[in-house]
Design a protein around this motif. Sequence first.
Motif, short mmCIF file in Angstrom:
data_model
loop_
_atom_site.label_atom_id
_atom_site.label_comp_id
_atom_site.label_asym_id
_atom_site.label_seq_id
_atom_site.Cartn_x
_atom_site.Cartn_y
_atom_site.Cartn_z
N ARG A 622 0.80 -1.22 0.00
CA ARG A 622 0.00 0.00 0.00
C ARG A 622 0.84 1.28 0.00
N THR A 623 2.04 1.26 0.57
CA THR A 623 2.82 2.49 0.73
C THR A 623 4.31 2.20 0.65
N LEU A 624 5.05 3.18 0.12
CA LEU A 624 6.50 3.06 -0.05
C LEU A 624 7.17 4.39 0.33
N SER A 625 8.42 4.26 0.80
CA SER A 625 9.26 5.43 1.05
C SER A 625 10.71 4.98 0.92
N PHE A 626 11.51 5.73 0.19
CA PHE A 626 12.91 5.31 0.05
C PHE A 626 13.84 6.51 -0.05
N ASP A 627 15.11 6.26 0.30
CA ASP A 627 16.16 7.27 0.26
C ASP A 627 17.20 6.82 -0.76
N PRO A 628 17.33 7.52 -1.89
CA PRO A 628 18.27 7.07 -2.91
C PRO A 628 19.73 7.18 -2.48
N ARG A 629 20.03 8.04 -1.50
CA ARG A 629 21.42 8.18 -1.05
C ARG A 629 21.88 6.95 -0.28
N SER A 630 21.09 6.53 0.67
CA SER A 630 21.46 5.36 1.46
C SER A 630 21.01 4.06 0.82
N GLY A 631 20.11 4.14 -0.18
CA GLY A 631 19.60 2.93 -0.81
C GLY A 631 18.66 2.15 0.09
N ARG A 632 18.05 2.84 1.06
CA ARG A 632 17.16 2.17 2.01
C ARG A 632 15.71 2.40 1.60
N LEU A 633 14.93 1.33 1.59
CA LEU A 633 13.53 1.36 1.19
C LEU A 633 12.69 0.77 2.32
N VAL A 634 11.58 1.46 2.64
CA VAL A 634 10.64 0.98 3.65
C VAL A 634 9.27 0.83 2.98
N SER A 635 8.63 -0.29 3.22
CA SER A 635 7.33 -0.58 2.61
C SER A 635 6.32 -0.99 3.68
N GLY A 636 5.07 -0.62 3.42
CA GLY A 636 3.97 -1.02 4.29
C GLY A 636 2.89 -1.71 3.47
N SER A 637 2.24 -2.70 4.08
CA SER A 637 1.32 -3.55 3.32
C SER A 637 0.04 -3.82 4.10
N TYR A 638 -0.91 -4.33 3.37
CA TYR A 638 -2.13 -4.78 4.02
C TYR A 638 -1.90 -6.06 4.82
N ASP A 639 -0.72 -6.66 4.72
CA ASP A 639 -0.43 -7.84 5.54
C ASP A 639 0.02 -7.45 6.95
N ARG A 640 -0.09 -6.14 7.29
CA ARG A 640 0.17 -5.59 8.63
C ARG A 640 1.66 -5.56 8.99
N SER A 641 2.51 -5.61 8.02
CA SER A 641 3.95 -5.61 8.31
C SER A 641 4.62 -4.41 7.67
N VAL A 642 5.71 -4.00 8.28
CA VAL A 642 6.60 -2.97 7.75
C VAL A 642 7.95 -3.64 7.49
N LYS A 643 8.47 -3.48 6.28
CA LYS A 643 9.72 -4.13 5.90
C LYS A 643 10.73 -3.07 5.47
N VAL A 644 12.00 -3.36 5.78
CA VAL A 644 13.13 -2.51 5.38
C VAL A 644 13.97 -3.28 4.37
N TRP A 645 14.26 -2.65 3.22
CA TRP A 645 14.98 -3.30 2.13
C TRP A 645 16.25 -2.53 1.79
N ASP A 646 17.19 -3.26 1.21
CA ASP A 646 18.38 -2.65 0.63
C ASP A 646 18.20 -2.64 -0.88
N LEU A 647 18.01 -1.45 -1.44
CA LEU A 647 17.75 -1.35 -2.88
C LEU A 647 18.94 -1.81 -3.72
N LYS A 648 20.15 -1.70 -3.18
CA LYS A 648 21.34 -2.05 -3.95
C LYS A 648 21.46 -3.55 -4.17
#
Length: 699
Positions: A622-648
């Motif tokens: 449902r929602t995304l937010s990311f920082d291109p400098r650090s390559g960090r991505l945070v996502s939120g979903s209807y599955d009730r979880s928040v996940k942190v990703w490494d875009l690189k």
Amino acid sequence: MATTALSYYSDTSMQWDEDDRGEGPSTATPTPSPRFSKLLGSVLGSPFLTTSDLPMYDEAASTERDDEPEMETIDGAFSAVPRALTVTRPASPSPSFRTETYSIVNWTENNDVFGEGRPSLSDAAPTCTVRLRPGSTRGLYSGSTYLPYSAPTPYNTIRFPSPSPIKSSRSQGLLPKIWDALRESSPTKRGRRRFDNISSSLWSELDIDGIVDYASLPPLDGEEGELIDDEACFIDVRAVTGVDIVGLLPEEVALHVLSYLDLHAMIACLGVSKTWRRLAHDNALWHGLFRKRKADGWAVDLRKHKVQTPASLLAMSHSGQWSRGVPAQLEPDWRSLYMTRSELDRRWAGTSIVGTSEDKENAAVFEPRTRKISGHVDSVYCLEFDSSKIITGSRDKTIKVWSLKTGKCLATFHGHNGSVLCLKFDKDWDLDPANALSEEECAGSPNHRLWRKGFMVSGSSDSSVCVWDIYSCPVESEDGTVDIAVTAVARGILRGHSLGVLDIRIDDKWIISCSKDALIRVWNRETLELHCTFSGHEGPVNAVGLQGSRVASASGDGKMMLWDIATGERLRTFEGHDRGLACIEFKDDIIVSGSNDHKIKVWSATTGECVRTLTGHDNLVRTLSFDPRSGRLVSGSYDRSVKVWDLKTGRMLREFKACHNSHIFDVNFDATRIVSTSHDQKICILDFAEGLDGVSLFA
């Protein structure tokens, strides 16, 4: 070998006539000689005759007679006798130097005239004390000359090492003798002795170069300045005592030299010396190291320094410092900031902080402190936050401002007739002195310097876009803490969509809105006039992204499009998701999209290529937010979880499932925290900076 004349050992020995001496043997009848009746004995060999008992030998006469027996020169005399009358005596046990002029050879350790103060060769090494024979006319032999004899003194009593007990090969052939010579002179031969350090005055007194048995010298062992093997090419840094060049340089030059070092080298400098440690603590050096990590997303906002915090502004107002101007900002402690940011990155990555890889049972991953804020009476659809406040929009038709520090609700705004589905504002507007109100704007208020003016836009299901002027001022609460007071005034309402406004983006020039009516509208921020409209999607446009003059849009029709504001044209269409798109983020040249197919895709805006696909959610992203400098991505979903990703790498770093009890609608993050909202009416804050100082400066 020395030889001696052999007596007949009888009383019938031949007698030579003294008158015929030098002319050959006398024809007289041999008579017994009393001089031959006494034989001398020696421990060195067989009995021998004294030289005075030998007859004179006429060499000229002997050459004329071929039948004469071969003559042999007597050792130490100018006479010769027939070889048949001589005998070879056994070899004398002598050292390796010449001893024909010495009368005494005494191998002892203690017979040394130098006294106790003179060092010995070793604790167990025998020595040879040589004394010149009194009355000798030859003295000490040196090369081809003889030195005159002198009385025994410390300078003519010389100690030599004992010869190496190597088995002789005199009776063998040439090759064994060569082997003996090589063996005796081999540099790897152990057990060799070294001459004592005989003073130069000794050799100058004797006027000789010194008698050295080079075959008995010990091998080079690397001591006392000797260089062995490749030792001359290598340096043992533990033994080096040199000059501290960096310490002797002017401080400015030394700091410039150290500025080329990386983090590991700078840490090593801290342990070199006190001078290096003082230089390595220089604030400018750590500032340079911090700036080198800019590519990793390391940045600070100096507006957040202590001088510009609400508490500092309030203190300046009370003390009357405004009349003297705003104090200059002090330089931050960059070394402390570097360490803090390094610790933050480790916490985000989920690295173990307790135990080691060998102690897996005690290993633990840092867990951020979780805080939840309640106040809305219905689902919270959207949020934005900065360093001091959180602003949220809800289905209850209100916009609320929350203190990030205390979680207290600072203000509530009413302006929409429907659910507030999206909002955006200029972050940290209250930290910029340029946003301070003038005295006229504050109607002569004495605290007009404390007020700051900001900009906010909100979109609602009532199809309107509301533009707000928002104000803040630091205030002191009853408990003595300093927070901010916030108020807002609606400047205008943008009407152009026929259905609910689902998403909004702003920059210094434009306001971008998208709606269920499948349209994207571009508004001028200064005049609030409509600039252009993009159409082309076949379903509701759920999200938009803005980067410069380009706009990216994501629709429920499963397509993503890129638009140019300047020309009003569509640049590209992205297709790859299996179902409708729910969210989008557009920064730099990267576009990240989330879909109802539970996938996250990373795209190149220039080429339109899908760079990477991230899978892991079990429901609509449902929602995304990311920082291109650090390559960090945070996502939120209807599955009730928040996940942190490494875009690189596309790897999931962290997952948080206890944030909310229902669908997650929006998520955002900065360097220290993640903030999310949900259908459960809660605002959840995950704080990664627990216990760390200086994190408020990070951008």
